[in-house]
Design a protein around this motif. Structure first.
Motif, short mmCIF file in Angstrom:
data_model
loop_
_atom_site.label_atom_id
_atom_site.label_comp_id
_atom_site.label_asym_id
_atom_site.label_seq_id
_atom_site.Cartn_x
_atom_site.Cartn_y
_atom_site.Cartn_z
N GLY A 29 0.82 -1.22 0.00
CA GLY A 29 0.00 0.00 0.00
C GLY A 29 0.85 1.26 0.00
N GLN A 30 1.99 1.21 0.69
CA GLN A 30 2.85 2.41 0.75
C GLN A 30 3.39 2.75 -0.63
N LYS A 31 3.82 1.71 -1.36
CA LYS A 31 4.40 1.95 -2.69
C LYS A 31 3.32 2.43 -3.66
N GLN A 32 2.13 1.85 -3.52
CA GLN A 32 1.02 2.32 -4.36
C GLN A 32 0.78 3.81 -4.14
N ALA A 33 0.78 4.21 -2.85
CA ALA A 33 0.52 5.61 -2.52
C ALA A 33 1.67 6.49 -3.01
N PHE A 34 2.89 6.01 -2.82
CA PHE A 34 4.08 6.77 -3.24
C PHE A 34 4.04 6.99 -4.76
N ASP A 35 3.78 5.91 -5.48
CA ASP A 35 3.76 5.99 -6.94
C ASP A 35 2.62 6.88 -7.45
N ASP A 51 9.21 16.68 0.78
CA ASP A 51 9.97 16.92 -0.45
C ASP A 51 11.23 16.07 -0.46
N GLY A 52 11.45 15.38 -1.54
CA GLY A 52 12.68 14.62 -1.68
C GLY A 52 12.63 13.26 -1.01
N ASP A 53 11.49 12.90 -0.41
CA ASP A 53 11.37 11.57 0.20
C ASP A 53 11.75 10.47 -0.77
N THR A 54 12.54 9.51 -0.29
CA THR A 54 12.67 8.26 -1.03
C THR A 54 11.51 7.37 -0.58
N LEU A 55 11.30 6.28 -1.32
CA LEU A 55 10.25 5.36 -0.91
C LEU A 55 10.54 4.84 0.51
N ASP A 56 11.80 4.55 0.79
CA ASP A 56 12.16 4.02 2.12
C ASP A 56 11.81 5.01 3.23
N GLU A 57 12.12 6.27 3.01
CA GLU A 57 11.82 7.29 4.03
C GLU A 57 10.32 7.43 4.23
N PHE A 58 9.61 7.39 3.13
CA PHE A 58 8.15 7.50 3.16
C PHE A 58 7.56 6.31 3.92
N GLN A 59 8.04 5.12 3.61
CA GLN A 59 7.54 3.91 4.29
C GLN A 59 7.85 3.93 5.78
N ALA A 60 9.04 4.42 6.12
CA ALA A 60 9.44 4.44 7.53
C ALA A 60 8.53 5.37 8.33
N ARG A 61 8.15 6.49 7.70
CA ARG A 61 7.27 7.44 8.41
C ARG A 61 5.89 6.80 8.64
N ILE A 62 5.43 6.04 7.65
CA ILE A 62 4.13 5.35 7.81
C ILE A 62 4.24 4.29 8.91
N LEU A 63 5.34 3.54 8.88
CA LEU A 63 5.51 2.46 9.86
C LEU A 63 5.53 3.03 11.29
N ALA A 64 6.16 4.19 11.45
CA ALA A 64 6.24 4.78 12.80
C ALA A 64 4.84 5.13 13.32
N VAL A 65 3.98 5.59 12.45
CA VAL A 65 2.62 5.92 12.92
C VAL A 65 1.82 4.63 13.16
N GLU A 66 2.13 3.57 12.41
CA GLU A 66 1.48 2.27 12.67
C GLU A 66 1.74 1.82 14.10
N HIS A 67 2.99 2.04 14.53
CA HIS A 67 3.38 1.56 15.86
C HIS A 67 2.66 2.31 16.98
N GLN A 68 2.21 3.54 16.70
CA GLN A 68 1.41 4.27 17.68
C GLN A 68 -0.05 3.82 17.63
N LEU A 69 -0.49 3.59 16.40
CA LEU A 69 -1.91 3.35 16.16
C LEU A 69 -2.40 2.00 16.71
N TYR A 70 -1.60 0.95 16.47
CA TYR A 70 -2.14 -0.39 16.74
C TYR A 70 -2.36 -0.66 18.23
N PRO A 71 -1.39 -0.31 19.09
CA PRO A 71 -1.65 -0.54 20.52
C PRO A 71 -2.84 0.27 21.04
N MET A 72 -3.03 1.45 20.48
CA MET A 72 -4.16 2.29 20.89
C MET A 72 -5.49 1.60 20.55
#
Ligand code: GRF
Length: 214
Positions: free
Chosen positions: A123-129, A161-182
């Motif tokens: 899903g992250q790559k789909q959104a990035f692309d 600006d200038g995000d690579t796919l990896d940076e973009f994915q990492a930012r999404i993953l970090a919010v996942e880690h807050q969201l799921y326990p909540m």
């Protein structure tokens, strides 16, 4: 004896979301306890995370068996450990209605996109692309479709600006880690209700069904 709600976590990969749940559940005041972790892949890093935390780690291969037979084995393992809830955390298999009927309204999933946009794999790559500027993650109740069940909460992050796919994915993953326990907390506390296609959450002061993860 623990009064906490027993949760089984299903994984297929590295298990960073599993780790976020394990970490949350280290707090005795957290209302859920992870009682078993099951993977369809033997090499899934999440199994090692479970072992390190002293949680039973079970490998159930899916190859050379029907979906129904695989799900039956999953059910057996979850029931054996007394699970009342199931959290999918990077679990790359679709569950059968028979499985879902055994845990009605008690199966959660996390998806790395703002559903209903970008369901399915990567899903992250789909959104990035697609060039989206606000991306994120969704925790939803699981139904028989792919990433289609009622949405409980979402975490949003910007594309910088200038995000690579990896940076973009990492930012999404970090919010996942807050969201799921909540959301798992709300689930096991019985604070999530489905009304038609929509979800209602009995929120406490200061709680919200979204996170801005910038
Ligand atoms: C996460 O991006 C999750 O949203 C998706 O699969 C990925 C699993 O990552 N369903 P991890 O194994 O929790 O690190």
């Amino acid at each position: 004896m623990s009064q906490r709600e027993a949760v089984g976590v299903l994984i297929s990969g590295g298990g960073t979301n599993l780790q976020a749940l394990i970490d949350a559940a280290q707090d005795p005041a957290y209302p859920a306890e992870i009682v078993v972790v099951i993977s369809n892949r033997e090499e899934a890093g999440g199994l090692e995370r479970a072992r390190r935390a002293g949680i039973p780690a079970v490998w159930i291969p899916h190859r050379d068996k029907t979906r129904a037979a695989f799900d039956e084995e999953l059910l057996g393992a979850l029931q054996e450990h007394g699970c009342r809830w199931v959290a999918l955390a990077g679990f790359m298999r679709i569950l059968t209605p028979v499985f879902l009927d055994a845990f009605p309204g008690h199966v959660l999933n996390i998806h790395p996109a703002l559903l209903p946009s970008f369901p399915g794999v990567r899903g992250q790559k789909q959104a990035f692309d697609a060039g989206v500027q606000i991306a994120g993650a969704t925790v939803h109740l699981v139904d028989a479709g792919t990433d289609t069940g009622p949405i409980v909460a979402q975490g949003a992050v910007p594309r910088l600006d200038g995000d690579t796919l990896d940076e973009f994915q990492a930012r999404i993953l970090a919010v996942e880690h807050q969201l799921y326990p909540m959301v798992l907390r709300w689930a096991v506390e019985g604070r999530i209700q489905v009304k038609g296609d929509a979800v209602q959450v009995d929120l406490r002061p200061g709680e919200r069904r979204w996170i801005w993860g910038a």
